[in-house]
Structures are given as structure tokens and as C-alpha cells.
Design an enzyme around this catalytic site. Structure first.
Site, PDB file in Angstrom:
ATOM      1  CG  HIS A 141      -7.629  -3.192  -1.048  1.00  0.00           C
ATOM      2  ND1 HIS A 141      -7.082  -2.176  -0.311  1.00  0.00           N
ATOM      3  CD2 HIS A 141      -6.800  -4.256  -0.897  1.00  0.00           C
ATOM      4  CE1 HIS A 141      -5.979  -2.609   0.276  1.00  0.00           C
ATOM      5  NE2 HIS A 141      -5.788  -3.874  -0.068  1.00  0.00           N
ATOM      6  CG  HIS A 180      -0.166  -9.480  -2.312  1.00  0.00           C
ATOM      7  ND1 HIS A 180      -0.183  -8.169  -2.767  1.00  0.00           N
ATOM      8  CD2 HIS A 180      -1.016  -9.507  -1.272  1.00  0.00           C
ATOM      9  CE1 HIS A 180      -1.000  -7.454  -2.022  1.00  0.00           C
ATOM     10  NE2 HIS A 180      -1.531  -8.242  -1.102  1.00  0.00           N
ATOM     11  CG  HIS A 182      -1.802  -1.225   1.292  1.00  0.00           C
ATOM     12  ND1 HIS A 182      -2.368  -1.656   2.460  1.00  0.00           N
ATOM     13  CD2 HIS A 182      -2.158  -2.137   0.336  1.00  0.00           C
ATOM     14  CE1 HIS A 182      -3.052  -2.766   2.226  1.00  0.00           C
ATOM     15  NE2 HIS A 182      -2.925  -3.091   0.951  1.00  0.00           N
ATOM     16  CG  ASP A 240      -3.640  -5.282  -2.608  1.00  0.00           C
ATOM     17  OD1 ASP A 240      -3.146  -4.500  -1.771  1.00  0.00           O
ATOM     18  OD2 ASP A 240      -4.471  -6.172  -2.313  1.00  0.00           O
TER      19      ASP A 240
HETATM   20 ZN   LIG Z   1      -3.879  -4.716   0.092  1.00  0.00          ZN
END
Ligand SMILES: [Zn+2]
Length: 304
Positions: free
Chosen positions: A233, A260, A77, A237
Site C-alpha cells: 500500500h 504523503h 489512490h 501511495d
Molecule cells: Zn493510501
């Protein structure tokens, strides 16, 4: 030419790590041109890790960096805020291994960067401009970059849950659009996963203060910040994870059901496929940014 930028002054705040639950002091400090974003562990005598894809370490519901025995976690973030606000060089000093989660979004980091102020440096910023498509997929998860004149992100998510069966959004990422439409979107998780994560030593600092928690019939928090806060969001990311290529990107990133691990694997792939992009000094061709000089007569006509 667009010059590189750093912070005007240092700024600090305190918070807790989402996964570790540990208290941490975060300081953002100015850095010289071409030094990039570097994480520094003040509790380990100032050992540093550059925020580059070659230092990606543990990926476990967050992006971590590692160099020798030194680690930092949950960097995404903060990195999204730096790259979107055009901060190329900074030192991020931490008193423990995890970046504070703040309210689960990038909005507090935007505030810190804006409070510190931004300073121009004399070196040119170089952008990674995509020339041909690059993509990877794992099962039904996919991420790709296509040529475009701007940095754009399209993200789609699909979960087996009535609240977010499918969400999709495309955004042209500018400083303004990031601050208003993406930075405030918070981390989210499913209530049924929380206990499992805690047994694994994760989400120990998690609460309704720093994450949107999704129960069987709705969110446990009072309200969402956006109707589609979840996909926003995910855009936050992926912007942060792709910042690990070390330069702003000019291209259209399209991701479906990423996380991720996929984002950071893709950042590595992009750097490997050196024939798929080129480095340029400005986001658009110079001719397109030059002011159009009108003859005086025409200028007057335009004004009238
Ligand atoms: Zn995040």
C-alpha cells in the site's frame, strides 16, 4: 512514440470519503491531450484543480489539493491508478471535497477505468527520465530517485509493532504488475490511532470495509490480501503522490518510512532539479524497441 491516452467514455460511482465520512459521487470523464488530470467540484459550479504538485494543499493522513478556496482530498489512490494504467488526461468530477475511499485500495478505480475503456490521442506522451540521483530526507525518513531504464519502486517500512517491524518490496511498475500486485493493497491504520484521528475529525468514514486496522496482536479484518499488504500500500501511495509531477517517471524510486508529506515534498523537489532529468518520448531508446528483422533463412531457423 507513445501517444497520450484518455478514457473512452464517462463512468460514475458513489462512495464515502474516508476522512470526511461524506457521501460523494465520483465521475471520471475523457479529456483532451495535454490537459492532464483535473479534479472538478460539481457542487461548486465546476471549479477545477489540476492534479499537479503546485496545487498540493492539506496533507493529513492523505494527499489533498487546493486552489484558492477549492479543495479535494485523498487523491492518491485514484492518481496511482491513472498513471499506472497510462491515462494521461481525464476529468475527475466530485460532488463533495473527498475522493471516495471505496475499499481502501486502488482496485475499484482500476475497474472503473477499465470499464470506461481507454482511448489513444494523437499527441506524444513525454516521460520524465532521471539522469542523476535526487533525494531528500527528514530524520530517518528518506526518498530518492536514481537513473533506471524502467519505473521501479523500492519501499521499506518499519513500525514499532510486532506485525510490521520491517517490510520491504521492489517492483517494476507496469500496467500488469500494478493491477495484480499493488492496486488491491488497502489503506491501513493502528487501532490506537483511530480514536485520536476521529477527535481530529479524521477517519470519520473509516471502517473494516475500507481499511486494514491493526490491533495489539493482529489485524481486526478477517484476512490480508497479501502477506505484505502494508508495504504494497505504501508503494501505491507513493506512485499516486509522485503522479503529481504530471508525467510518468523513468527511474528507480527508493523510499524508506515515507508518508504523503515526504512524497509530495519530493515530487516538488524533482520538478525543481531540472538538470537531474530530461523529457523523452518513449520509455526506452527507439533502437531497443525496433523489431529485429532477421533474414528469411535465419527466421526460419529460429521458428524451427
Ligand atoms: Zn493510501
Amino acid at each position: 512514440m507513445h501517444g497520450q491516452r484518455t478514457l473512452r467514455r464517462s463512468i460514475s460511482c458513489a462512495g464515502i470519503g474516508l476522512h470526511s465520512g461524506h457521501k460523494v459521487t465520483l465521475s471520471l470523464r475523457p479529456a483532451s491531450a495535454n490537459s492532464g488530470i483535473r479534479f472538478r467540484r460539481s457542487d461548486l459550479g465546476g471549479l477545477e484543480i489540476p492534479a499537479t504538485v503546485s496545487h498540493v494543499g492539506g496533507i493529513n493522513h492523505a494527499t489533498g489539493l487546493a486552489r484558492d478556496a477549492v479543495t479535494v482530498d485523498t487523491v492518491e489512490h485514484l492518481l496511482a491508478a491513472f498513471v499506472s494504467l497510462g491515462v494521461d488526461n481525464a476529468i475527475v468530477e466530485l460532488s463533495s471535497p473527498e475522493v471516495p475511499i471505496m475499499d481502501g485500495s486502488a482496485a475499484p478505480f482500476v475497474y472503473l477505468i477499465q470499464e470506461a475503456g481507454i482511448k489513444q490521442l494523437s499527441a506524444a506522451r513525454r516521460y520524465l527520465k532521471v539522469l542523476r540521483p535526487i533525494s531528500i530526507s527528514r530524520g530517518d525518513k528518506r526518498i530518492a530517485l536514481y537513473p533506471s531504464d524502467h519505473f521501479k519502486v523500492t519501499y521499506s517500512i518499519a513500525f514499532d509493532h510486532p506485525l510490521l517491524r520491517h517490510q520491504s518490496r521492489t517492483i517494476r511498475v507496469t500496467e500488469e504488475s500494478f493491477v495484480e500486485e499493488i492496486a488491491p493493497a488497502r489503506t491501513f491504520g493502528f487501532l490506537e490511532e483511530v480514536e485520536m484521528m476521529r477527535q481530529q475529525g479524521l477517519a470519520l468514514g473509516g471502517s473494516l470495509e475500507n481499511a486494514v486496522v491493526i490491533g495489539d496482536t493482529g489485524v481486526l479484518n478477517n484476512a490480508l490480501r497479501f502477506e505484505d499488504e502494508f508495504v504494497r500500500h505504501k508503494i501505491l501511495d507513493v506512485i499516486g503522490d509522485m503522479a503529481l509531477v504530471g508525467r510518468p517517471i523513468i527511474g528507480h524510486l527508493i523510499a524508506h518510512r515515507g508518508g504523503h508529506a515526504l512524497h509530495t515534498a519530493f515530487a516538488g523537489r524533482v520538478l525543481e532539479e531540472t538538470d537531474a532529468w530530461t523529457l523523452v518520448d518513449a520509455p526506452v531508446a527507439p533502437a531497443a524497441t525496433s523489431p529485429v528483422i532477421l533474414p528469411v533463412k535465419d527466421a526460419v531457423r529460429v521458428v524451427n
